[in-house]
Design a protein around this motif. Structure first.
Motif, short mmCIF file in Angstrom:
data_model
loop_
_atom_site.label_atom_id
_atom_site.label_comp_id
_atom_site.label_asym_id
_atom_site.label_seq_id
_atom_site.Cartn_x
_atom_site.Cartn_y
_atom_site.Cartn_z
N ARG A 101 -37.24 36.07 1.36
CA ARG A 101 -36.90 37.97 1.45
C ARG A 101 -36.07 38.11 2.33
NH1 ARG A 101 -41.39 41.02 4.79
NH2 ARG A 101 -40.14 39.68 6.09
N ARG A 102 -35.22 37.49 3.77
CA ARG A 102 -34.59 36.97 4.81
C ARG A 102 -33.75 37.06 4.20
NH1 ARG A 102 -38.39 34.59 9.99
NH2 ARG A 102 -39.54 36.36 10.51
N SER A 103 -33.26 36.28 3.88
CA SER A 103 -32.32 35.41 2.90
C SER A 103 -31.33 36.91 2.40
CB SER A 103 -31.87 34.35 2.63
OG SER A 103 -32.15 33.59 3.33
N LEU A 104 -32.33 37.63 1.12
CA LEU A 104 -31.71 38.56 0.10
C LEU A 104 -31.28 39.97 1.09
CD1 LEU A 104 -34.13 37.95 -2.56
CD2 LEU A 104 -32.17 36.85 -2.40
N GLY A 203 -41.68 44.37 -4.56
CA GLY A 203 -41.78 44.70 -3.64
C GLY A 203 -40.49 45.95 -2.28
N LEU A 204 -40.00 46.48 -3.83
CA LEU A 204 -39.57 47.47 -3.30
C LEU A 204 -39.99 48.95 -3.13
CD1 LEU A 204 -35.74 46.50 -5.57
CD2 LEU A 204 -36.28 45.72 -3.46
N ASP A 205 -39.43 49.88 -2.06
CA ASP A 205 -40.40 51.17 -2.13
C ASP A 205 -39.67 51.74 -3.15
OD1 ASP A 205 -37.71 51.35 -0.42
OD2 ASP A 205 -38.51 51.29 1.18
N GLN A 206 -40.37 52.99 -3.15
CA GLN A 206 -39.51 54.48 -4.12
C GLN A 206 -37.83 54.52 -3.37
OE1 GLN A 206 -40.14 55.00 -6.48
NE2 GLN A 206 -39.27 56.70 -6.94
N HIS A 432 -47.17 47.46 0.09
CA HIS A 432 -45.99 46.46 0.67
C HIS A 432 -45.90 47.32 1.81
CE1 HIS A 432 -42.78 43.68 0.77
NE2 HIS A 432 -42.01 44.93 1.37
N GLU A 433 -46.09 45.68 2.43
CA GLU A 433 -45.68 46.29 3.95
C GLU A 433 -44.28 45.20 4.68
OE1 GLU A 433 -49.25 45.21 5.66
OE2 GLU A 433 -50.17 47.14 5.27
N PRO A 434 -43.51 45.56 4.77
CA PRO A 434 -41.91 45.07 5.20
C PRO A 434 -42.34 44.32 6.38
CG PRO A 434 -41.65 47.12 5.30
CD PRO A 434 -43.28 47.08 5.25
N TRP A 435 -43.10 44.44 7.37
CA TRP A 435 -43.02 43.81 8.24
C TRP A 435 -43.80 42.54 8.54
CZ3 TRP A 435 -46.14 48.00 7.79
CH2 TRP A 435 -47.52 48.69 7.70
N HIS A 788 -35.40 48.27 7.64
CA HIS A 788 -36.00 48.77 6.57
C HIS A 788 -36.03 50.74 6.76
CE1 HIS A 788 -37.84 44.80 5.72
NE2 HIS A 788 -38.20 44.68 6.69
N LYS A 789 -35.07 50.89 5.15
CA LYS A 789 -35.39 52.34 5.51
C LYS A 789 -36.27 53.33 5.19
CE LYS A 789 -32.41 56.38 5.06
NZ LYS A 789 -30.54 56.87 3.76
N GLN A 790 -37.20 53.84 6.17
CA GLN A 790 -38.76 54.21 5.02
C GLN A 790 -37.72 55.82 4.47
OE1 GLN A 790 -41.78 52.41 6.02
NE2 GLN A 790 -40.00 51.40 5.92
#
Length: 794
Positions: A101-104, A203-206, A432-435, A788-790
């Motif tokens: 995930r970090r690499s992407l 795991g992508l948000d809207q 999904h919790e990106p942190w 991560h833009k919320q």
């Protein structure tokens, strides 16, 4: 134990394999499918009168299986994994997924250029762009190479060509740019649904999904511009422009004029989707987007009857999402309370819901008094779970910036019990919790943008109290123009930040130079005047009133809208509001909804398409001529996509959605359940010289209010705790030192998640700071930052 760990992972990998199969399905013209297999997939036309006519050709069946099948199987695989009570995966698996995930997510340079063009360019963005470009180039180039070889072979045989090779290649290139929509439009509609297995799988948000949708929309626009523009050039050089341009499907099976009109609708989509237009006139953006989309889709299918292959895969997932929203969008939502604050120009609306958990993410509202079909997105700032005897609450902070939000504030001021409808996305999997997996979290927010991260902060505080939070450090930087905006801080988060425990720190910055005034969110109840809002409307005093005068808080009576007459049509009478219900009844219900939507879409498509085999039968029996069958093509295309939409949505609605809605209406009827909270008299409270206004809609079972007694005193944000020493944090002037704060976190931790929500200028500053720190990691040895833009937009 092992089965509970690896079975959900295997099912999710199967869904990923289905996505890869869909990409293979895009290259169907390259697949060497035996002719016997294709013929076996054909559906014979029952009324063909002995002629070899197919109601559905084998080639159409092949494309349907390769494009629809993987989508359905992937959705069912994800729903099956949700039915299993999964155990935590091994540590090595979680670390491996975290590294991937970090690499992407790594942002590529030059950051300033990519930030201005596309809000940044990550490794995942580059991979997706390269895959899209490669598919388009391979699809386009192979067709041109085959056409060129065929022309060379024909010329070598001495066959006379009607036009030169260059003109024929120009025509073929123009055609292939249109054929590229087989790839591009198929991808364009996949990110649209608010509830989709693709969001759970990736795991992508809207916010990220809509970003990809906007990019693909621009890509499709330019490819279609090349398709139409090159045909215009070809017709102009051939001296056939006016004959071909205005043809309505009489010269060939391609309806040229419908294609031009379809592209004009596409132009309307692109122009009205601009950020400046959307923010200023959201209602008009919504209307234009829907009308132009319908025109673009229907006219495209009239232009080329096979365009259903481009649209239908993504529309099937969107149809499932629409059906879920339809189950909750027809009933008015019970309002718990409303708070209007003129100083910070924010309307705080608290709705009731009946979900057992705390809904997260975005919610869409429809206010019939403002617009009967424009759904407006908002971020849930706080939520409480529903109990068996009391509903939960959803808190929304609405900044009064555009026309729609200002009209909402005026409406709630005049009619606190105004009808409001709402829809929430499905929640089959945990949010999904990106942190997750990072040692530290930096939260950078601006103004009312804190609503996008408040629930995340609340979850961190609750997990910390339960000893289940792996994150060791959380730093919050909050900048606001008005100090009163800090009063929206969640009390649990405020108490944790002011308790002295260094794991959570809160820094507040006021960017406006005006001094901080003493005020509080729930103060002044004794001095405020209470007025019943039932049967009475309330309006603000005139614009010329001075806020410093004693009478500035006075209210003027306004005649409310007249209630419906008793003799009006019963269906037009307003329905009794009730807590917002869940969008579905579990994974099995969703699986049935997917299957019925796909099946209904296929049946509707065949029904609309049946006009064409009927015309072919009449042609084979010499009842009609070939020109008549040519004019049928565009009609079959329009009827096919119409039948797909009508039956695809209507069949599951009748069999699943409507019975669930009827059951809910029957279960919530008066007298059915005595413990169901009911709306009572609404009370309006006018507070202080700022005319901050609130009204609470009580119920027999009082739900927990999300408003806490935070107050401002002497340049500090204070949370009273009933003791002599109150918890407080200083409000600093100026803007937050973003780069310095992030550098300090990176120096002490190996991995830092940065959650940002606020204006575009703040996001650009955070983005450049993160990019600079990540580029300097090899020299400084600091930790890795993931951005991560919320804050999401439609």
């Amino acid at each position: 134990m092992a089965l509970r760990i690896w079975t959900p992972i295997a099912l999710q990998c199967s869904a990923s394999a289905a996505l890869i199969a869909m990409c293979v399905g895009l290259l169907t013209r390259w697949l060497k499918v035996p002719t016997a297999w294709t013929a076996a997939l054909a559906v014979p036309y029952t009324y063909g009168k002995g002629q070899n006519v197919a109601a559905w050709t084998g080639a159409n069946s092949q494309r349907t299986i390769l494009l629809w099948g993987p989508l359905l199987l992937g959705a069912l695989a994800m729903l099956a994994s949700a039915c299993i009570r999964a155990e935590p995966a091994p540590q090595w698996w979680r670390r491996s997924m975290l590294k991937v995930r970090r690499s992407l997510q790594y942002q590529l340079g030059p950051s300033k250029i990519w930030l201005r063009l596309t809000d940044g360019l990550s490794v995942l963005d580059l991979m997706l762009f390269c895959a899209l470009f490669a598919l388009n180039v391979a699809y386009f180039a192979r067709a041109l190479v085959l056409e060129s070889n065929d022309l060379d072979a024909s010329i070598a045989k001495g066959e006379v060509q009607e036009q030169s090779k260059s003109m024929l290649m120009l025509k073929e290139a123009s055609t292939q740019f249109g054929q590229l929509m087989f790839i591009d439009l198929w991808l364009l509609f996949l990110p649209i649904p608010r509830s989709s297995f693709l969001k759970d799988l990736t795991g992508l948000d809207q916010q990220a999904m809509i970003r990809y949708h906007k990019f693909l929309g621009l890509w499709c626009f330019w490819v279609l511009a090349l398709h139409g523009g090159m045909f215009y050039i070809y017709w102009g050089v051939s001296h056939e422009f006016w004959v071909e341009w205005k043809d309505w499907g009489t010269l060939d099976s391609i309806n040229n004029l419908a294609g031009t009109l379809s592209f004009l609708c596409m132009c309307g989509l692109v122009l009205t989707a601009r950020e400046s237009f959307r923010r200023k006139s959201y209602e008009w953006f919504y209307r234009f987007h829907l009308v132009c989309f319908l025109g673009f889709m229907v006219l495209a299918c009239m232009h080329y009857s096979g365009s259903w292959r481009y649209f239908t895969p993504g529309l099937l997932l969107w149809g499932v999402d629409l059906l879920q929203r339809a189950s909750t969008s027809s009933a008015n939502v019970a309002i718990h309370s409303v708070h209007l604050d003129e100083e910070k120009d924010v309307t705080t609306l608290v709705l009731q819901h009946a979900r057992p958990g705390c809904p997260l993410g975005d919610i869409h509202l429809l206010v019939p008094a403002i617009s009967r079909w424009a759904w407006h997105p908002f971020t849930i700032a706080a939520s409480t779970p529903a109990q068996p005897s009391a509903p939960g609450t959803l808190t929304l902070h609405v900044k009064n910036e555009g026309t729609w939000t200002k009209r909402l504030a005026d409406l709630l001021l005049a009619r606190p019990d105004a009808a409001i409808r709402a829809t929430l996305p499905q929640q089959v999997f945990p949010p999904h919790e990106p942190w997750t997996g990072d040692e530290a979290v930096a939260v950078v927010v601006g103004g009312i943008g804190v609503t996008a991260v408040m629930l995340s902060l609340r979850r961190m505080v609750e997990r910390r109290a339960a000893g289940a939070l792996a994150t060791r450090r959380v730093a919050v930087l909050w900048a606001a123009r008005h100090a009163s905006e800090f009063l929206t801080l969640d009390a649990a988060v405020a108490a944790a930040a002011m308790s002295g425990d260094p794991w959570l720190t809160l820094e507040l910055f006021q960017t406006q130079p005006s001094p901080v005034q003493e005020c509080k969110l729930e103060a002044g109840l004794e001095s405020g005047s209470r007025v019943s809002s039932l049967g009475k409307g309330l309006s603000k005093a005139g614009d010329g009133d001075d806020d410093s005068t004693e009478g500035s808080g006075a209210l003027q009576q306004r005649t409310p809208p007249a209630p419906p007459k008793s003799g009006a049509w019963p269906l037009a009478r307003p329905r009794a509001p009730r807590p917002l219900a869940p969008a579905h009844m579990g994974p099995l219900y969703l699986a049935a909804l997917h299957i019925l939507t796909f099946f209904g879409g296929f049946v509707g498509l065949m029904l609309g398409w049946s006009w064409l085999p009927e015309a072919q039968t009449a042609l084979a029996t010499k009842q009609v001529t070939k020109p008549f069958v040519t004019t049928i093509s565009w009609r079959a295309g329009s009827l096919g996509i119409t039948g797909f939409c009508v039956v695809g949505l209507g069949l599951p609605y009748i069999l699943l959605v409507a019975p669930m809605m009827l059951w809910r209406s029957w279960a919530s009827r008066p007298g059915r359940r005595s413990d169901t909270p009911r709306m009572q008299d609404l009370e309006l409270t006018v507070l202080g010289p700022r005319r901050s206004l609130s009204h609470d809609m009580g119920s027999p079972h009082e739900a927990a209010t999300p408003f806490q007694p935070c107050l401002l005193e002497g340049g500090k944000l204070v949370v009273p705790n009933g003791k002599a020493s109150q918890l407080s944090v200083d409000i600093l002037p100026g803007r937050p030192p973003i780069l310095a704060a992030l550098s300090a976190l990176g120096a002490a931790h190996e991995s830092v998640s940065v959650l940002v929500s606020g204006p575009d200028g703040m996001f650009r500053s955070v983005f450049q700071a993160v990019a600079e720190l990540n580029r300097g990691r090899p020299k400084s040895g600091s930790g890795y930052f993931s951005l991560h833009k919320q804050a999401g937009v439609l």
